[in-house]
Design a protein around this motif. Structure first.
Motif, PDB file in Angstrom:
ATOM      1  N   ARG A 209       0.857  -1.188   0.000  1.00  0.00           N
ATOM      2  CA  ARG A 209       0.000   0.000   0.000  1.00  0.00           C
ATOM      3  C   ARG A 209       0.888   1.231   0.000  1.00  0.00           C
ATOM      4  NH1 ARG A 209      -4.264   3.038   0.843  1.00  0.00           N
ATOM      5  NH2 ARG A 209      -4.387   4.528   2.574  1.00  0.00           N
ATOM      6  N   GLY A 210       0.429   2.295  -0.703  1.00  0.00           N
ATOM      7  CA  GLY A 210       1.109   3.578  -0.621  1.00  0.00           C
ATOM      8  C   GLY A 210       2.132   3.840  -1.700  1.00  0.00           C
ATOM      9  N   LEU A 211       2.160   3.012  -2.756  1.00  0.00           N
ATOM     10  CA  LEU A 211       3.114   3.266  -3.835  1.00  0.00           C
ATOM     11  C   LEU A 211       2.678   4.465  -4.672  1.00  0.00           C
ATOM     12  CD1 LEU A 211       3.997  -0.296  -5.181  1.00  0.00           C
ATOM     13  CD2 LEU A 211       5.110   1.034  -3.373  1.00  0.00           C
ATOM     14  N   TRP A 214       5.782   6.422  -9.852  1.00  0.00           N
ATOM     15  CA  TRP A 214       7.179   6.147 -10.193  1.00  0.00           C
ATOM     16  C   TRP A 214       7.697   4.881  -9.531  1.00  0.00           C
ATOM     17  CZ3 TRP A 214       5.681  11.008  -8.219  1.00  0.00           C
ATOM     18  CH2 TRP A 214       5.708  11.120  -6.822  1.00  0.00           C
ATOM     19  N   ASP A 215       7.087   4.465  -8.418  1.00  0.00           N
ATOM     20  CA  ASP A 215       7.511   3.234  -7.757  1.00  0.00           C
ATOM     21  C   ASP A 215       7.172   1.999  -8.574  1.00  0.00           C
ATOM     22  OD1 ASP A 215       8.404   4.454  -5.264  1.00  0.00           O
ATOM     23  OD2 ASP A 215       6.297   4.723  -4.741  1.00  0.00           O
ATOM     24  N   LEU A 216       6.032   2.036  -9.247  1.00  0.00           N
ATOM     25  CA  LEU A 216       5.510   0.806  -9.845  1.00  0.00           C
ATOM     26  C   LEU A 216       5.453   0.807 -11.365  1.00  0.00           C
ATOM     27  CD1 LEU A 216       2.239   1.161 -10.863  1.00  0.00           C
ATOM     28  CD2 LEU A 216       2.001   1.531  -8.418  1.00  0.00           C
ATOM     29  N   ALA A 217       5.651   1.955 -12.018  1.00  0.00           N
ATOM     30  CA  ALA A 217       5.378   2.035 -13.459  1.00  0.00           C
ATOM     31  C   ALA A 217       6.186   1.021 -14.260  1.00  0.00           C
ATOM     32  CB  ALA A 217       5.646   3.450 -13.967  1.00  0.00           C
ATOM     33  N   ALA A 218       7.505   1.010 -14.092  1.00  0.00           N
ATOM     34  CA  ALA A 218       8.334   0.101 -14.880  1.00  0.00           C
ATOM     35  C   ALA A 218       8.160  -1.340 -14.404  1.00  0.00           C
ATOM     36  CB  ALA A 218       9.796   0.513 -14.791  1.00  0.00           C
ATOM     37  N   GLY A 219       8.189  -1.563 -13.097  1.00  0.00           N
ATOM     38  CA  GLY A 219       8.103  -2.918 -12.565  1.00  0.00           C
ATOM     39  C   GLY A 219       6.787  -3.595 -12.866  1.00  0.00           C
ATOM     40  N   PRO A 234      -9.823  -5.755  -5.838  1.00  0.00           N
ATOM     41  CA  PRO A 234     -10.482  -6.530  -6.897  1.00  0.00           C
ATOM     42  C   PRO A 234     -11.193  -5.639  -7.910  1.00  0.00           C
ATOM     43  CG  PRO A 234     -10.790  -7.620  -4.798  1.00  0.00           C
ATOM     44  CD  PRO A 234     -10.101  -6.314  -4.498  1.00  0.00           C
ATOM     45  N   GLY A 235     -10.849  -5.835  -9.178  1.00  0.00           N
ATOM     46  CA  GLY A 235     -11.461  -5.077 -10.260  1.00  0.00           C
ATOM     47  C   GLY A 235     -10.808  -3.746 -10.554  1.00  0.00           C
ATOM     48  N   LEU A 236      -9.776  -3.380  -9.790  1.00  0.00           N
ATOM     49  CA  LEU A 236      -9.134  -2.079  -9.973  1.00  0.00           C
ATOM     50  C   LEU A 236      -7.669  -2.254 -10.348  1.00  0.00           C
ATOM     51  CD1 LEU A 236     -10.602  -0.171  -6.889  1.00  0.00           C
ATOM     52  CD2 LEU A 236     -11.349  -0.020  -9.284  1.00  0.00           C
ATOM     53  N   PRO A 237      -7.090  -1.262 -11.031  1.00  0.00           N
ATOM     54  CA  PRO A 237      -5.665  -1.342 -11.356  1.00  0.00           C
ATOM     55  C   PRO A 237      -4.799  -1.072 -10.137  1.00  0.00           C
ATOM     56  CG  PRO A 237      -6.560   0.756 -12.084  1.00  0.00           C
ATOM     57  CD  PRO A 237      -7.733  -0.049 -11.588  1.00  0.00           C
ATOM     58  N   ALA A 238      -3.544  -1.433 -10.240  1.00  0.00           N
ATOM     59  CA  ALA A 238      -2.583  -1.123  -9.183  1.00  0.00           C
ATOM     60  C   ALA A 238      -2.497   0.383  -8.996  1.00  0.00           C
ATOM     61  CB  ALA A 238      -1.210  -1.682  -9.557  1.00  0.00           C
ATOM     62  N   ASP A 239      -2.521   0.809  -7.742  1.00  0.00           N
ATOM     63  CA  ASP A 239      -2.438   2.247  -7.470  1.00  0.00           C
ATOM     64  C   ASP A 239      -1.944   2.448  -6.050  1.00  0.00           C
ATOM     65  OD1 ASP A 239      -4.618   1.699  -5.807  1.00  0.00           O
ATOM     66  OD2 ASP A 239      -6.093   2.668  -7.102  1.00  0.00           O
ATOM     67  N   GLY A 240      -2.081   3.682  -5.557  1.00  0.00           N
ATOM     68  CA  GLY A 240      -1.584   4.002  -4.232  1.00  0.00           C
ATOM     69  C   GLY A 240      -2.323   3.319  -3.109  1.00  0.00           C
ATOM     70  N   ASP A 241      -3.579   2.941  -3.331  1.00  0.00           N
ATOM     71  CA  ASP A 241      -4.312   2.217  -2.297  1.00  0.00           C
ATOM     72  C   ASP A 241      -3.757   0.807  -2.118  1.00  0.00           C
ATOM     73  OD1 ASP A 241      -6.005   4.293  -1.660  1.00  0.00           O
ATOM     74  OD2 ASP A 241      -7.592   3.641  -3.039  1.00  0.00           O
ATOM     75  N   ASP A 259      -7.792  -7.813   0.443  1.00  0.00           N
ATOM     76  CA  ASP A 259      -9.007  -7.010   0.526  1.00  0.00           C
ATOM     77  C   ASP A 259      -9.758  -7.310   1.822  1.00  0.00           C
ATOM     78  OD1 ASP A 259     -10.516  -5.014  -1.022  1.00  0.00           O
ATOM     79  OD2 ASP A 259     -12.119  -6.501  -0.985  1.00  0.00           O
ATOM     80  N   GLU A 260      -9.851  -8.567   2.154  1.00  0.00           N
ATOM     81  CA  GLU A 260     -10.518  -8.976   3.399  1.00  0.00           C
ATOM     82  C   GLU A 260      -9.819  -8.399   4.626  1.00  0.00           C
ATOM     83  OE1 GLU A 260     -10.320 -12.880   6.178  1.00  0.00           O
ATOM     84  OE2 GLU A 260     -10.257 -13.216   4.018  1.00  0.00           O
ATOM     85  N   LEU A 261      -8.482  -8.357   4.595  1.00  0.00           N
ATOM     86  CA  LEU A 261      -7.716  -7.869   5.745  1.00  0.00           C
ATOM     87  C   LEU A 261      -7.598  -6.358   5.803  1.00  0.00           C
ATOM     88  CD1 LEU A 261      -4.875 -10.553   5.656  1.00  0.00           C
ATOM     89  CD2 LEU A 261      -6.767 -10.411   7.291  1.00  0.00           C
ATOM     90  N   GLY A 262      -8.131  -5.670   4.788  1.00  0.00           N
ATOM     91  CA  GLY A 262      -8.093  -4.202   4.790  1.00  0.00           C
ATOM     92  C   GLY A 262      -6.728  -3.633   4.485  1.00  0.00           C
ATOM     93  N   ALA A 263      -5.972  -4.322   3.622  1.00  0.00           N
ATOM     94  CA  ALA A 263      -4.628  -3.845   3.271  1.00  0.00           C
ATOM     95  C   ALA A 263      -4.664  -2.552   2.467  1.00  0.00           C
ATOM     96  CB  ALA A 263      -3.895  -4.918   2.465  1.00  0.00           C
ATOM     97  N   TRP A 264      -5.824  -2.157   1.987  1.00  0.00           N
ATOM     98  CA  TRP A 264      -5.961  -0.994   1.126  1.00  0.00           C
ATOM     99  C   TRP A 264      -6.291   0.274   1.912  1.00  0.00           C
ATOM    100  CZ3 TRP A 264     -10.973   0.573   1.913  1.00  0.00           C
ATOM    101  CH2 TRP A 264     -11.865  -0.401   2.426  1.00  0.00           C
TER     102      TRP A 264
END
Length: 266
Positions: A209-211, A214-219, A234-241, A259-264
């Motif tokens: 969480r929190g990327l 620039w942290d994730l674009a290339a990887g 679920p259903g969403l792209p990778a993002d800061g959440d 998602d169940e554990l509230g990692a977002w």
């Protein structure tokens, strides 16, 4: 690769990453100190982060002066060509500050908002990962693929932690509740390297969480081109959440558990 435009962008990204990686590897001062902090006193910027970003943006601007930029250390311009470079000049700054080897230079190119080129150089590992949209993923010129699917309870998964204390505390709680469901958890310290290790079959999955972009674009592109699945909630792209990347078979149960554990959320 059949698109000459993408070939040019890849070559530029590779050379910019090589130059920045050499600067960071060979130019690290023995008395390296903190130049600034960002989200908290332990979220640091070194003088070398700033120097590496200037090197990258300067090199790319000389060759493509009308492109846009988005960089961790402040580079920001819209450009006029439809190409935007998304740059993390030193991903894993705290590792670098302490002399640990897991840090990287991450450079992605977007065309009209779509990621089309990704390069992650990890100089202390002697490794450069690269991908072009639709062209597969490569490590030092050799094709790489993610691991075969494994049950979640046999999955080795990496994660990272925020530098804001209350956010990090919640992330630790999520990890504590998740780890009984996995083979084990690792914490490498560079999101870009973790994503590439998923691509290379060294990890079954990764989440954080929190990327920032620039942290994730290339990887993210490299992982997907190696056959991994990536996303956020679920259903969403990778993002800061939430950013999740994993081999098929691990991705959906890992994403559902997070998602169940509230990692977002915090």
């Amino acid at each position: 690769m059949t698109d000459p435009a993408l070939s040019e962008l890849l070559d530029l990204a590779l050379e910019a990453a090589r130059r920045a990686g050499a600067l960071l590897r060979d130019g690290r001062p023995a008395d390296l100190g903190v130049a600034a902090t960002k989200s908290s006193p332990i979220d640091v910027v070194t003088e070398m982060d700033i120097a590496a970003e200037k090197l990258i943006t300067g090199y790319l601007s000389e060759r493509r002066p009308d492109d846009g930029f988005l960089g961790e250390e402040g580079a920001s311009s819209p450009g006029s060509t439809g190409i935007r470079w998304v740059i993390d000049p030193l991903d894993g700054t705290v590792n670098y500050l302490y002399g640990l080897p897991t840090w990287s230079v991450s450079i992605a190119a977007e065309r009209d908002g779509e990621r089309v080129v990704g390069v992650v150089a990890a100089p202390m590992r002697g490794e450069t990962f690269q991908a072009v949209l639709g062209g597969g993923a490569y490590l030092n010129g050799d094709a790489v693929r993610c691991r075969p699917a494994a049950p979640l309870d046999q999955a080795l998964v990496s994660t990272g932690f925020n530098y804001v204390a209350h956010v990090r505390a919640h992330q630790a709680d999520v990890a504590q509740r998740l780890i009984p469901r996995l083979r084990d958890i690792r914490r490498g310290g560079s999101a870009a390297v973790d994503l590439c290790d998923v691509a290379a079959g060294r990890l079954d999955g990764y989440y954080e969480r929190g990327l920032h972009p620039w942290d994730l674009a290339a990887g993210d592109l490299i992982a997907r081109e190696a056959g991994a699945l990536t996303g956020g909630r679920p259903g969403l792209p990778a993002d800061g959440d939430l950013t999740v990347a994993a081999t098929p078979g691990v991705f959906e149960p890992l994403q559902a558990a997070l998602d169940e554990l509230g990692a977002w959320h915090d």
